[in-house]
Design a protein around this motif. Sequence first.
Motif: not given
Length: 194
Positions: A164-174, A176-191
């Motif tokens: 499962n290759l996540g393409i949506k940014d799931i991070n909810r924290i903003d 922007s007030n400290i001049n930064g950004s953070l994006e987070q996507q899930n990655r899962t291998l299922q056996l």
Amino acid sequence: MKKQSILLSVLVCLSFQLFAQLKLDVEFGSNFSNSKFTSAGFISANETANRLGYYVGIVPRIEISERLSLSTSLQYSEEGFKYKNSEEIFRFRYIRLIPELELNIINGLNVFGGLSFGYLLDEDVKVNNVWFDTEATFIDDIDYGLAFGAKFRISRFLFSARYNLGIKDINRIDYSNINGSLEQQNRTLQLGVG
């Protein structure tokens, strides 16, 4: 009345035909999950490691032809990630809906691809070997991405590998007030087995 009888007969025959093509798989296995971070000075990709979880699901499958079938996996999936240099572990529990198109390559071996939609049930963090339920939600309730993999069927059993290759940014924290950004996507291998 005659037209209604004919229409009812046709519908009953089609229902039996569809029911004959419908198969139901039950599947469970291990998740090796992580989060991919794209950040400006917060978390780098080499700071996180895979977290071991599990999944369980049911997979109704309709055979379209001898080589092609359509399946929709409905799963309970435990995912997350951990930090390499600390004992913090993040756990996300999802209900996932994964519609896929399966192609039979050779007898018993199928490859498949499709979409993965997740709804977050719960998130918590483990610190010093104690699980804490996070009062605030740090990740989004909805996740989506791509799913692909292979299944091998022997008699009434199946063995599967799905990524499962996540393409949506799931991070909810903003940040922007400290001049930064953070994006987070899930990655899962299922056996799994079924």
